[in-house]
Structures are given as structure tokens and as C-alpha cells.
Design an enzyme around this catalytic site. Structure first.
Site, PDB file in Angstrom:
ATOM      1  N   GLU A 180     -20.622 -11.693  12.304  1.00  0.00           N
ATOM      2  CA  GLU A 180     -19.283 -12.305  12.450  1.00  0.00           C
ATOM      3  C   GLU A 180     -19.158 -13.135  13.727  1.00  0.00           C
ATOM      4  OE1 GLU A 180     -16.181  -9.343  11.833  1.00  0.00           O
ATOM      5  OE2 GLU A 180     -16.675  -9.195   9.714  1.00  0.00           O
ATOM      6  N   GLU A 182     -20.310  -7.218   3.939  1.00  0.00           N
ATOM      7  CA  GLU A 182     -19.209  -6.310   4.263  1.00  0.00           C
ATOM      8  C   GLU A 182     -18.097  -6.558   3.259  1.00  0.00           C
ATOM      9  OE1 GLU A 182     -17.733  -5.853   8.296  1.00  0.00           O
ATOM     10  OE2 GLU A 182     -19.734  -6.246   9.103  1.00  0.00           O
TER      11      GLU A 182
HETATM   12  O1  AHR Z   1     -16.859  -2.666   9.220  1.00  0.00           O
HETATM   13  C1  AHR Z   1     -16.014  -2.674  10.315  1.00  0.00           C
HETATM   14  C2  AHR Z   1     -16.058  -3.973  11.101  1.00  0.00           C
HETATM   15  O2  AHR Z   1     -15.515  -4.988  10.309  1.00  0.00           O
HETATM   16  C3  AHR Z   1     -17.422  -4.504  11.464  1.00  0.00           C
HETATM   17  O3  AHR Z   1     -17.893  -3.962  12.653  1.00  0.00           O
HETATM   18  C4  AHR Z   1     -17.179  -5.965  11.613  1.00  0.00           C
HETATM   19  O4  AHR Z   1     -18.318  -6.716  11.318  1.00  0.00           O
HETATM   20  C5  AHR Z   1     -16.019  -6.259  10.696  1.00  0.00           C
HETATM   21  O5  AHR Z   1     -15.014  -6.971  11.326  1.00  0.00           O
END
Ligand code: AHR
Length: 495
Positions: free
Chosen positions: A172, A291
């Protein structure tokens, strides 16, 4: 109400990459410490891993687990988690304002992964660190040379390389919350150079570059284009992240979140194709939705958390029945897009926005969302088949045609197995669905499992772990299957 699901053996979308059913464990909250690792626990093995948790993860057949972050990775020194445990530093962990003890690092995690039969998807730090250290960790994990980092691994007791195949180029990096957030151009340059070095160290690895942190990022689109223009020839996948939720308590609208996921996938896929065209390249860039999940329940309580604790309870969303329906629809979307999305990670796996929960020193229990994910992991292997759903629709939020029935179909020729996953979004009425499975021949329904509850806000808990659990459905008699109102269904056929 009536509906129809049609699939034809000869109209397939793609072979499903097994990594579509991956998950994620970050050094965050109680995911590692008290989640997978708790040396004092009654079930701890010789390395301190909780065997109650290992058993359930192994049974889920999760193909790959992303590690060690997430936001955590952008400040992480991977060497801190290697070698003599007594010498490992405690650090201020800036992504989650916690204390990281480094009791677990890649040395231990790779052993845990072996014990649960999964692969690792490893992320490198492109926040506080850069291409050089990224190459070094690849050498430590994968090289067989007589060189510094490969020898460091040997000295730490691991003669055999860890053989990690899938790597993330940071995490990210478009997000201002990220440790050492970068502009698109800054990230694109760094990722490109890190990719070159990492592949020079081990040319068998595959690399995922960061896409946007979510679809509403102000830089969405422009970010993807910049990264792809710079690094196209050196990367294999572009990442996508998105979390969904129901903060307005509008269930009808919430259950259409999978349509937002679908739009997002199509948009990012189109950007990949545009840059492919621009570059006159023969290579396709695939997507790694590394994610995805529901994340909103824990937001308020996390604001109250005291800083600088070891393994504090963070992001501990307790999932409801309606969250399980949303996850079922999101999984269907990933399966229907298996031609483009090759990797996807349910974020995360234990305690942190997770299907599996543990009590410190106590029992473990399974959340509602565990069930659709587990069924997809186990029975979603094979070929994704085009599915045509004829169903009445409803309007909610900004959408005027949300089908009541959402479905995906997976054919596993080797096992002689055909699986239909279906969610009934209708809160009031059951759906009598005719299954039109053309060219599949004589398939017999062997299992129909249903996840449902009268109360859409019902949850499981340590005290009541079996409040929301699957039950047997009525099966598919004469080609018709009944989907209870607001239910998730897994219907399995054998020939
Ligand atoms: O999964 C939780 C968080 O969400 C992770 O650390 C990040 O990559 C995202 O914002």
C-alpha cells in the site's frame, strides 16, 4: 420466488489458480502472538505454535499465506526475526503503535507454514528500506550460493532454502498512512529496481507490484498506469486491496458490495490491458487481490487502544451472519474473475479481521465468515465455469438491479466434481433455483450445506461457538435446489 442457474461444461472462464484462496498473517495485534504462536498454551508444539489453530488451518487447505505485512512490513527489518532468539531486539512498531518482540520471524514462520501445508507469499519493505535489502531477503530465503545471506541462513540452522515463490514489492505504498509513503513515480522507480535485483538473485520468483489501497483512493488509476509503465517487464501481478462493511446498517445495499469488487477488478484489468497495448507487449499482467475482507466493526474500539503494548487486541471484528453472506458473494466474484485474478488473500487469518479467533491461553473458535471461505478453499479448486443467473433483482444504494441470487460454478475434472456456490440475498423469500448444467452428464448431488440464521446480526463467540454453523440443505432434487432466505449455499455434485 424462482430463479435459474445455467452453466455449460464447454463454456469455461479459466483454470483457477489455487492461490485464489490464500490468506494473510501480519505482525499486527494478536495475529502472530497468541494467534498462531503461544509457547505457554496447552496445545503448543515444540516451537510454540498453537496446534489447535494449526489443525483447523490445515483442514481448510489454504494454499498460501501472505507475511509479514501489511503496513507492518514498511518499517520491518527482516533480520530482526532471524537467528538466536535471545538476541532479537524489541522494537517500536510504528504502523500499529505496538511493541514487536521479534520472537517470531521468517525462521519460525517458514516452519509454521510447512507444518500447516501452505506456501508463503512474502512482502519486502519498500518503505524505510529499498531494493538492496529486498534482494538480500530473497538471498536469505532462496539462494543456494556460498554467499553472505545464504550462509547466514545456514548458520541459523537452515541448510535447505525456504523456496518462497511469490513476493510482494512493498505494501500500500500509495497510502499516506504508510511508513514512508511514496508518490506513484517514486514507488514505480523503486519497485522496478527492487524487482530487477530480486529476480537477479532468483529468477524463478514471481512479483506483485502495489496497486491502489482501495478503489476510492484519489490516485486510483493514475497510480496503476504509472507503476505499469515503469515496471511492466519486471513484474507479474498488480495488487488490489479493498475492505467492505455495513456502517449504515443497510443490509440490502451491503450485500451488493461484491458488485463493487467486480467493477474494481474490471477497471484494473482494463488498465493492465491498456498498458500492454501501449507497450506492444506479449505479456499479460494478472491481478493479486491480496487483501480483501469485511472490516468495520472494530473501528471505534481500536481508537481507544493504548499504545506500545505487545500483541494488543486490534482489528478484532466480530462477524455476523450478514457478513458471511457478503463474504460468500465476494468469493463468487473472485471465482468468476479467475481469468484475471490469480491470487487473492482473505485478510487476515487469525484474530485480526479473521475467520479464526483465539482466547489468550484458552480455546479457539470460528467466526461466521470461516464457513464460506473454508468451503471455497476446499471445493473451489478446478475450472471456473461461466455462470448465467436468471433471477429477479432489487434496488439498493446506487444500484437498481441487484440479483437476488449470486453464484459461481467450479468444475474439477480430476475429482469428477462439480460445485455450485450460491447466495440468496433475498431477506424474506426462499428461491427455488433450477440448475441447468449443460454437457456435464449425469452428476449426482452429494452434499448441500447451508449457512443461515434467523438473525442477520447473529455472531459466534468463545462462549457460543456454534450459534451460526452450517446445516444440511435439502439438496438438488430433479434439478431444483431451494435456497433458504438470506442463505449461503455450497452444493456439490459427483459423476
Ligand atoms: O489488513 C490490515 C491492514 O489493512 C494492512 O496492514 C494494510 O495493508 C491494510 O490497510
Amino acid at each position: 420466488m424462482k430463479a435459474k442457474i445455467s452453466a455449460n461444461k464447454n463454456k469455461t472462464i479459466s483454470q483457477i489458480d489455487k492461490r485464489l484462496y490464500s490468506s494473510f498473517i501480519e505482525h499486527l495485534g494478536r495475529a502472530v502472538y497468541h494467534g498462531i504462536y503461544e509457547p505457554e498454551h496447552a496445545t503448543a508444539d515444540d516451537m510454540g505454535f498453537r496446534q489447535d489453530v494449526m489443525k483447523v488451518i490445515k483442514e481448510m487447505e489454504i494454499p498460501m499465506v501472505r507475511y509479514p505485512g501489511g503496513n507492518f512490513v514498511s518499517g520491518y527489518h527482516w533480520e530482526d526475526g532471524t537467528g538466536d532468539k535471545a538476541k532479537r531486539p524489541h522494537r517500536m512498531e510504528l504502523a500499529w503503535s505496538s511493541v514487536e518482540t521479534n520472537e517470531v520471524g521468517i525462521d519460525e514462520f517458514q516452519e509454521w507454514a510447512k507444518r500447516v501445508d501452505t506456501e508463503i507469499m512474502m512482502a519486502v519493505n519498500l518503505g524505510t528500506r529499498g531494493p538492496e535489502e529486498a534482494g538480500q531477503v530473497v538471498e536469505y530465503c532462496n539462494a543456494v550460493t556460498d554467499t553472505y545471506y545464504a550462509n547466514m541462513r545456514r548458520e541459523n540452522g537452515f541448510d535447505k532454502p525456504f523456496a518462497i515463490h511469490t513476493w510482494c514489492l512493498g505494501n500500500e505504498m500509495d497510502g499516506p498512512w504508510q511508513i514512508c509513503h511514496k508518490t506513484a513515480t517514486e514507488y514505480a522507480r523503486t519497485a522496478c529496481e527492487a524487482a530487477k535485483i530480486m529476480k537477479w538473485v532468483d529468477d524463478s520468483i514471481e512479483l506483485v507490484a502495489c496497486g491502489s489501497s482501495h478503489q476510492n483512493m484519489p490516485t486510483f488509476g493514475e497510480w496503476e498506469e504509472t507503476v505499469l509503465r515503469e515496471a511492466y517487464e519486471h513484474i507479474d501481478y498488480l495488487s488490489m486491496h479493498e475492505y467492505y462493511g455495513n456502517p449504515d446498517d443497510d443490509t440490502a445495499k451491503y450485500l451488493s458490495c461484491s458488485m463493487d469488487m467486480e467493477d474494481f477488478i474490471k477497471k484494473v484489468g482494463a488498465i493492465c490491458d491498456k498498458i500492454k497495448e501501449e507497450k506492444k507487449s506479449d505479456k499479460d499482467i494478472y491481478l493479486s487481490f491480496d487483501e480483501w475482507n469485511i472490516w468495520f466493526h472494530s473501528a471505534e474500539q481500536d481508537k481507544k487502544q493504548e499504545k506500545w503494548q505487545i500483541a494488543p487486541p486490534l482489528l478484532e471484528d466480530i462477524y455476523t451472519m450478514e457478513d458471511a453472506l457478503a463474504v460468500g458473494c465476494l468469493l463468487n466474484t473472485l471465482i468468476r474473475n479467475a481469468d484475471r485474478v490469480k491470487i487473492a488473500c482473505l485478510a487476515q487469518l487469525v484474530n485480526v479481521i479473521a475467520p479464526i479467533m483465539t482466547a489468550n491461553g484458552g480455546d479457539m473458535w470460528l467466526q461466521t465468515i470461516f464457513y464460506p471461505f473454508m468451503y471455497a478453499c476446499r471445493y473451489g479448486r478446478g475450472t471456473s465455469v461461466e455462470v448465467n443467473v436468471e433471477s429477479e433483482t432489487y434496488a439498493a444504494g446506487e444500484r437498481d438491479a441487484i440479483p437476488y441470487v449470486d453464484s459461481s460454478v467450479v468444475y474439477n475434472e480430476e475429482r469428477g466434481e462439480l460445485t455450485v456456490f450460491a447466495v440468496n440475498r433475498n431477506m424474506d423469500e426462499q428461491m427455488d433455483v433450477s440448475l441447468n448444467l449443460e454437457e456435464f452428464g449425469q452428476f449426482k448431488c452429494v452434499e448441500h450445506m447451508v449457512l443461515n440464521h434467523d438473525d442477520m446480526k447473529a455472531t459466534n463467540s468463545l462462549e457460543h461457538p456454534d450459534n451460526v454453523v452450517p446445516h444440511k440443505g435439502s439438496g438438488a432434487a430433479e434439478g431444483v435446489v431451494t435456497l433458504e432466505p438470506h442463505s449461503y449455499n455450497m452444493i456439490r455434485f459427483y459423476n
